[in-house]
Design an enzyme around this catalytic site. Sequence first.
Site, PDB file in Angstrom:
ATOM      1  N   TYR A  94       0.452  34.023 -29.984  1.00 16.68           N
ATOM      2  CA  TYR A  94      -0.641  33.095 -30.344  1.00 16.68           C
ATOM      3  C   TYR A  94      -1.248  32.493 -29.064  1.00 16.68           C
ATOM      4  CZ  TYR A  94      -3.334  30.162 -33.503  1.00 16.68           C
ATOM      5  OH  TYR A  94      -4.358  29.571 -34.204  1.00 16.68           O
TER       6      TYR A  94
ATOM      7  N   LYS B 266      -5.836  25.211 -30.014  1.00 19.29           N
ATOM      8  CA  LYS B 266      -5.600  24.418 -31.238  1.00 19.29           C
ATOM      9  C   LYS B 266      -5.012  23.044 -30.891  1.00 19.29           C
ATOM     10  CE  LYS B 266      -6.905  27.336 -34.512  1.00 19.29           C
ATOM     11  NZ  LYS B 266      -8.251  27.157 -35.101  1.00 19.29           N
TER      12      LYS B 266
HETATM   13  P1  NAP Z   1     -12.396  34.531 -40.063  1.00 17.99           P
HETATM   14  O1  NAP Z   1     -12.730  34.874 -41.451  1.00 17.99           O
HETATM   15  O2  NAP Z   1     -12.486  35.610 -39.046  1.00 17.99           O
HETATM   16  O3  NAP Z   1     -13.255  33.264 -39.636  1.00 17.99           O
HETATM   17  C1  NAP Z   1     -13.498  32.924 -38.279  1.00 17.99           C
HETATM   18  C2  NAP Z   1     -14.954  32.577 -38.205  1.00 17.99           C
HETATM   19  O4  NAP Z   1     -15.304  32.079 -36.897  1.00 17.99           O
HETATM   20  C3  NAP Z   1     -15.837  33.812 -38.459  1.00 17.99           C
HETATM   21  O5  NAP Z   1     -16.815  33.477 -39.412  1.00 17.99           O
HETATM   22  C4  NAP Z   1     -16.451  34.017 -37.078  1.00 17.99           C
HETATM   23  O6  NAP Z   1     -17.689  34.680 -37.096  1.00 17.99           O
HETATM   24  C5  NAP Z   1     -16.593  32.592 -36.637  1.00 17.99           C
HETATM   25  N1  NAP Z   1     -16.998  32.487 -35.222  1.00 17.99           N
HETATM   26  C6  NAP Z   1     -16.385  33.021 -34.129  1.00 17.99           C
HETATM   27  N2  NAP Z   1     -17.118  32.745 -33.031  1.00 17.99           N
HETATM   28  C7  NAP Z   1     -18.203  32.020 -33.449  1.00 17.99           C
HETATM   29  C8  NAP Z   1     -19.327  31.443 -32.794  1.00 17.99           C
HETATM   30  N3  NAP Z   1     -19.516  31.546 -31.464  1.00 17.99           N
HETATM   31  N4  NAP Z   1     -20.251  30.771 -33.541  1.00 17.99           N
HETATM   32  C9  NAP Z   1     -20.113  30.669 -34.874  1.00 17.99           C
HETATM   33  N5  NAP Z   1     -19.078  31.209 -35.561  1.00 17.99           N
HETATM   34  C10 NAP Z   1     -18.127  31.875 -34.845  1.00 17.99           C
HETATM   35  O7  NAP Z   1     -10.874  34.007 -39.961  1.00 17.99           O
HETATM   36  P2  NAP Z   1     -10.124  32.744 -40.603  1.00 17.99           P
HETATM   37  O8  NAP Z   1      -8.690  33.068 -40.490  1.00 17.99           O
HETATM   38  O9  NAP Z   1     -10.717  32.375 -41.902  1.00 17.99           O
HETATM   39  O10 NAP Z   1     -10.411  31.598 -39.512  1.00 17.99           O
HETATM   40  C11 NAP Z   1     -11.007  30.358 -39.845  1.00 17.99           C
HETATM   41  C12 NAP Z   1     -10.279  29.230 -39.118  1.00 17.99           C
HETATM   42  O11 NAP Z   1      -8.978  29.101 -39.684  1.00 17.99           O
HETATM   43  C13 NAP Z   1     -10.083  29.464 -37.629  1.00 17.99           C
HETATM   44  O12 NAP Z   1     -10.219  28.236 -36.936  1.00 17.99           O
HETATM   45  C14 NAP Z   1      -8.630  29.914 -37.564  1.00 17.99           C
HETATM   46  O13 NAP Z   1      -8.036  29.703 -36.306  1.00 17.99           O
HETATM   47  C15 NAP Z   1      -8.044  29.021 -38.620  1.00 17.99           C
HETATM   48  N6  NAP Z   1      -6.718  29.404 -39.122  1.00 17.99           N
HETATM   49  C16 NAP Z   1      -6.486  30.651 -39.578  1.00 17.99           C
HETATM   50  C17 NAP Z   1      -5.219  30.990 -40.025  1.00 17.99           C
HETATM   51  C18 NAP Z   1      -4.918  32.385 -40.502  1.00 17.99           C
HETATM   52  O14 NAP Z   1      -3.741  32.768 -40.516  1.00 17.99           O
HETATM   53  N7  NAP Z   1      -5.894  33.163 -40.903  1.00 17.99           N
HETATM   54  C19 NAP Z   1      -4.184  30.041 -40.014  1.00 17.99           C
HETATM   55  C20 NAP Z   1      -4.459  28.761 -39.551  1.00 17.99           C
HETATM   56  C21 NAP Z   1      -5.738  28.443 -39.099  1.00 17.99           C
HETATM   57  P3  NAP Z   1     -17.697  36.256 -36.606  1.00 17.99           P
HETATM   58  O15 NAP Z   1     -16.987  37.023 -37.658  1.00 17.99           O
HETATM   59  O16 NAP Z   1     -19.135  36.538 -36.476  1.00 17.99           O
HETATM   60  O17 NAP Z   1     -16.988  36.292 -35.276  1.00 17.99           O
END
Ligand code: NAP
Length: 254
Positions: A154, A161
Amino acid sequence: MSQLLAGKTALILGVANKWSLAYAIAQAFRREGAKLILTYQGERLQKPVEQLAAELGAEKTFDCDVSKDQDLARLTETLHGEKLDIVVHSIAFANREDLDRPFVETSRAGYLLAQEISSFSLVAVAKATAPLMTEGGSILTLSYLGSQRVLTNYNVMGVAKAALEAAVRYLASELGPRKIRVNAISAGPVKTASARGIKDFSKILEAGAARAPFRRNTDPAEVADAAVLLASDLGRGITGDVLFVDAGFHIMGL
Ligand code: NAP
């Protein structure tokens, strides 16, 4: 039963597809009667996100790359005159190689990129949207246990984070007098496009299912319902907090 977010408008940043945590949050917000506005990053995602927005009954979608000041300025301009109540920041990014090699080898550029997109962007989004929250509101972001504990691979994202969670506290302190609450949900691991970038992510999922008190991983709908709590008036007493929604995994030692 009455809807918990009736009469509220929510701006959601970070819906990329149906697996995105932001999509599950948008579904729950819709169920609870919120008016939805979605943003996406760049033309590549315009069509797919517009399609999802139509399915969700969202009122508006627009392009906003959080690394571009002009996009953030447009966010404020586009929403001028709109009373905003809720902002969901569900955005993170790090170079794949920085989630796939020893942390000590992280490059300067890779470290700064992860900080910019995954942490500073919350501050920038809060600056752009707080003036629209004229009757107070709730800003939410998504974090992960890697901010506090070492989770293999990570790496640079754990450091981002940690900064994100500190930013939540500073923003909550400053925006509290304006009745704007700022919180993070620390979600358990969920298989999304971003998560697939972490080397051996399946091992993190296996450990969760084996050791969490619930003996299973996190359902995105659970994260979404916690977001409803924090976004609604039921969460009116909570700010500057990190709420774990991870099947209890974070409490476990051996
Ligand atoms: P996700 O569907 O890939 O969402 C991440 C989003 O961030 C995508 O829509 C991506 O757009 C966007 N993004 C990246 N760079 C950007 C920029 N410069 N401007 C605007 N948007 C941007 O994955 P997710 O897991 O749902 O992630 C959402 C949040 O949850 C993140 O903060 C992640 O760290 C957090 N989280 C995830 C998990 C897990 O296990 N999945 C656990 C805890 C926390 P693009 O696709 O265009 O890059």
